[in-house]
Design a protein around this motif. Structure first.
Motif, PDB file in Angstrom:
ATOM      1  N   PRO A  37      18.742  41.787  17.784  1.00 44.43           N
ATOM      2  CA  PRO A  37      17.785  41.777  18.915  1.00 44.43           C
ATOM      3  C   PRO A  37      18.142  42.948  19.555  1.00 44.43           C
ATOM      4  N   TRP A  38      17.039  43.796  20.213  1.00 41.14           N
ATOM      5  CA  TRP A  38      17.354  44.916  20.749  1.00 41.14           C
ATOM      6  C   TRP A  38      18.011  45.073  21.931  1.00 41.14           C
ATOM      7  N   GLN A  39      18.058  43.846  22.605  1.00 39.94           N
ATOM      8  CA  GLN A  39      18.628  43.539  24.026  1.00 39.94           C
ATOM      9  C   GLN A  39      20.100  43.647  23.917  1.00 39.94           C
ATOM     10  N   VAL A  40      20.703  43.667  22.576  1.00 41.35           N
ATOM     11  CA  VAL A  40      22.116  43.860  22.565  1.00 41.35           C
ATOM     12  C   VAL A  40      22.497  45.160  22.698  1.00 41.35           C
ATOM     13  N   GLY A  41      21.465  46.160  22.305  1.00 43.58           N
ATOM     14  CA  GLY A  41      21.901  47.710  22.553  1.00 43.58           C
ATOM     15  C   GLY A  41      22.111  47.988  23.933  1.00 43.58           C
ATOM     16  N   LEU A  42      21.615  47.009  24.924  1.00 39.45           N
ATOM     17  CA  LEU A  42      21.610  47.227  26.406  1.00 39.45           C
ATOM     18  C   LEU A  42      23.075  46.818  26.747  1.00 39.45           C
ATOM     19  N   LEU A  43      23.831  46.034  26.006  1.00 39.37           N
ATOM     20  CA  LEU A  43      25.206  45.661  26.345  1.00 39.37           C
ATOM     21  C   LEU A  43      26.356  46.932  26.076  1.00 39.37           C
ATOM     22  N   LEU A  44      25.708  48.088  25.185  1.00 37.57           N
ATOM     23  CA  LEU A  44      26.454  49.094  24.725  1.00 37.57           C
ATOM     24  C   LEU A  44      26.391  49.979  25.982  1.00 37.57           C
ATOM     25  N   ILE A  45      25.631  50.115  26.673  1.00 36.34           N
ATOM     26  CA  ILE A  45      25.442  50.987  27.972  1.00 36.34           C
ATOM     27  C   ILE A  45      26.463  50.752  28.889  1.00 36.34           C
ATOM     28  N   VAL A  46      26.822  49.491  29.040  1.00 35.63           N
ATOM     29  CA  VAL A  46      27.967  49.309  29.967  1.00 35.63           C
ATOM     30  C   VAL A  46      29.351  49.024  29.374  1.00 35.63           C
ATOM     31  N   GLY A  47      29.336  48.601  27.920  1.00 37.33           N
ATOM     32  CA  GLY A  47      30.445  48.070  27.135  1.00 37.33           C
ATOM     33  C   GLY A  47      31.264  49.563  27.004  1.00 37.33           C
ATOM     34  N   VAL A  48      30.482  50.538  26.533  1.00 36.22           N
ATOM     35  CA  VAL A  48      31.260  51.768  25.862  1.00 36.22           C
ATOM     36  C   VAL A  48      32.013  52.417  27.055  1.00 36.22           C
ATOM     37  N   PRO A  49      31.092  52.565  28.200  1.00 33.07           N
ATOM     38  CA  PRO A  49      31.991  53.259  29.481  1.00 33.07           C
ATOM     39  C   PRO A  49      33.077  52.582  29.887  1.00 33.07           C
ATOM     40  N   LEU A  50      33.136  51.161  29.819  1.00 34.96           N
ATOM     41  CA  LEU A  50      34.367  50.368  29.924  1.00 34.96           C
ATOM     42  C   LEU A  50      35.549  50.530  28.988  1.00 34.96           C
ATOM     43  N   VAL A  51      35.112  50.653  27.697  1.00 38.06           N
ATOM     44  CA  VAL A  51      36.257  50.962  26.630  1.00 38.06           C
ATOM     45  C   VAL A  51      36.686  52.465  27.056  1.00 38.06           C
ATOM     46  N   VAL A  52      35.931  53.334  27.357  1.00 32.65           N
ATOM     47  CA  VAL A  52      36.346  54.803  27.632  1.00 32.65           C
ATOM     48  C   VAL A  52      37.331  54.942  28.895  1.00 32.65           C
ATOM     49  N   CYS A  53      36.713  53.924  29.830  1.00 34.12           N
ATOM     50  CA  CYS A  53      37.930  53.713  31.137  1.00 34.12           C
ATOM     51  C   CYS A  53      38.891  53.174  30.536  1.00 34.12           C
ATOM     52  N   ALA A  54      39.181  52.280  29.619  1.00 33.60           N
ATOM     53  CA  ALA A  54      40.546  51.598  29.230  1.00 33.60           C
ATOM     54  C   ALA A  54      41.072  52.735  28.669  1.00 33.60           C
ATOM     55  N   ILE A  55      40.607  53.510  27.603  1.00 26.92           N
ATOM     56  CA  ILE A  55      41.334  54.589  26.822  1.00 26.92           C
ATOM     57  C   ILE A  55      41.996  55.442  28.046  1.00 26.92           C
ATOM     58  N   ILE A  56      41.275  55.769  29.005  1.00 28.88           N
ATOM     59  CA  ILE A  56      41.763  56.835  29.847  1.00 28.88           C
ATOM     60  C   ILE A  56      42.839  56.357  30.754  1.00 28.88           C
ATOM     61  N   LEU A  74      48.641  50.651  32.295  1.00 32.90           N
ATOM     62  CA  LEU A  74      48.641  50.194  31.227  1.00 32.90           C
ATOM     63  C   LEU A  74      48.066  48.660  31.314  1.00 32.90           C
ATOM     64  N   LYS A  75      48.285  47.845  32.365  1.00 37.79           N
ATOM     65  CA  LYS A  75      47.886  46.399  32.694  1.00 37.79           C
ATOM     66  C   LYS A  75      46.351  46.624  33.018  1.00 37.79           C
ATOM     67  N   ARG A  76      46.184  47.664  33.625  1.00 42.15           N
ATOM     68  CA  ARG A  76      44.784  47.747  34.146  1.00 42.15           C
ATOM     69  C   ARG A  76      43.782  48.210  33.037  1.00 42.15           C
ATOM     70  N   GLY A  77      44.354  48.896  32.163  1.00 42.34           N
ATOM     71  CA  GLY A  77      43.660  49.492  30.986  1.00 42.34           C
ATOM     72  C   GLY A  77      43.602  48.286  30.071  1.00 42.34           C
ATOM     73  N   MET A  78      44.309  47.392  29.825  1.00 40.24           N
ATOM     74  CA  MET A  78      44.154  46.210  29.148  1.00 40.24           C
ATOM     75  C   MET A  78      43.149  45.463  29.700  1.00 40.24           C
ATOM     76  N   ALA A  79      42.885  45.260  31.086  1.00 40.00           N
ATOM     77  CA  ALA A  79      42.044  44.330  31.762  1.00 40.00           C
ATOM     78  C   ALA A  79      40.565  45.070  31.357  1.00 40.00           C
ATOM     79  N   PHE A  80      40.536  46.333  31.378  1.00 38.42           N
ATOM     80  CA  PHE A  80      39.191  46.793  31.337  1.00 38.42           C
ATOM     81  C   PHE A  80      38.794  46.519  29.708  1.00 38.42           C
ATOM     82  N   VAL A  81      39.648  46.560  28.736  1.00 32.38           N
ATOM     83  CA  VAL A  81      39.570  46.523  27.581  1.00 32.38           C
ATOM     84  C   VAL A  81      39.004  44.783  27.266  1.00 32.38           C
ATOM     85  N   ALA A  82      39.659  43.856  27.979  1.00 38.02           N
ATOM     86  CA  ALA A  82      39.343  42.374  28.138  1.00 38.02           C
ATOM     87  C   ALA A  82      37.744  42.416  28.621  1.00 38.02           C
ATOM     88  N   GLY A  83      37.351  42.970  29.723  1.00 35.31           N
ATOM     89  CA  GLY A  83      36.056  42.954  29.969  1.00 35.31           C
ATOM     90  C   GLY A  83      35.062  43.584  29.377  1.00 35.31           C
TER      91      GLY A  83
END
Length: 101
Positions: A37-56, A74-83
């Motif tokens: 469904p198209w609504q799943v694309g909206l999850l990427l708007i929030v999910g991708v920046p969380l992954v980028v923050c985790a990488i940083i 490192l622990k904070r990065g893993m918490a962002f990945v979990a979120g």
């Protein structure tokens, strides 16, 4: 003296790869292919920046050397990945159940 942060570094990298980047790419491919469904694309708007923050945060944890600051980053990065993982995969499942797709 043993390096207690070395295993944490390995786990942080594995977490970012398998629970951050991989789910974001897979959800992105599902959305791009129109298999969800198209609504799943909206999850990427929030999910991708969380992954980028985790990488940083993980990269900053590697650069901090062997200290409490490195472990905290490192622990904070893993918490962002979990979120991000809960948001992307859990949100995808909930939206699919709600829409019957």
């Amino acid at each position: 003296m043993s390096n207690t942060i070395a295993p944490l570094r390995w786990y942080a990298v594995l977490a970012v790869l398998f629970f951050g980047i991989l789910p974001a790419v897979l959800i992105g491919l599902l959305v791009a292919g129109g298999n969800t469904p198209w609504q799943v694309g909206l999850l990427l708007i929030v999910g991708v920046p969380l992954v980028v923050c985790a990488i940083i945060l993980v990269v900053r944890g590697f650069a901090a050397g062997v200290s409490e600051q490195a472990a905290l980053l490192l622990k904070r990065g893993m918490a962002f990945v979990a979120g991000a993982d809960v948001l992307l995969l859990g949100g995808n499942a909930l939206i699919r159940m709600a829409t019957g797709a």
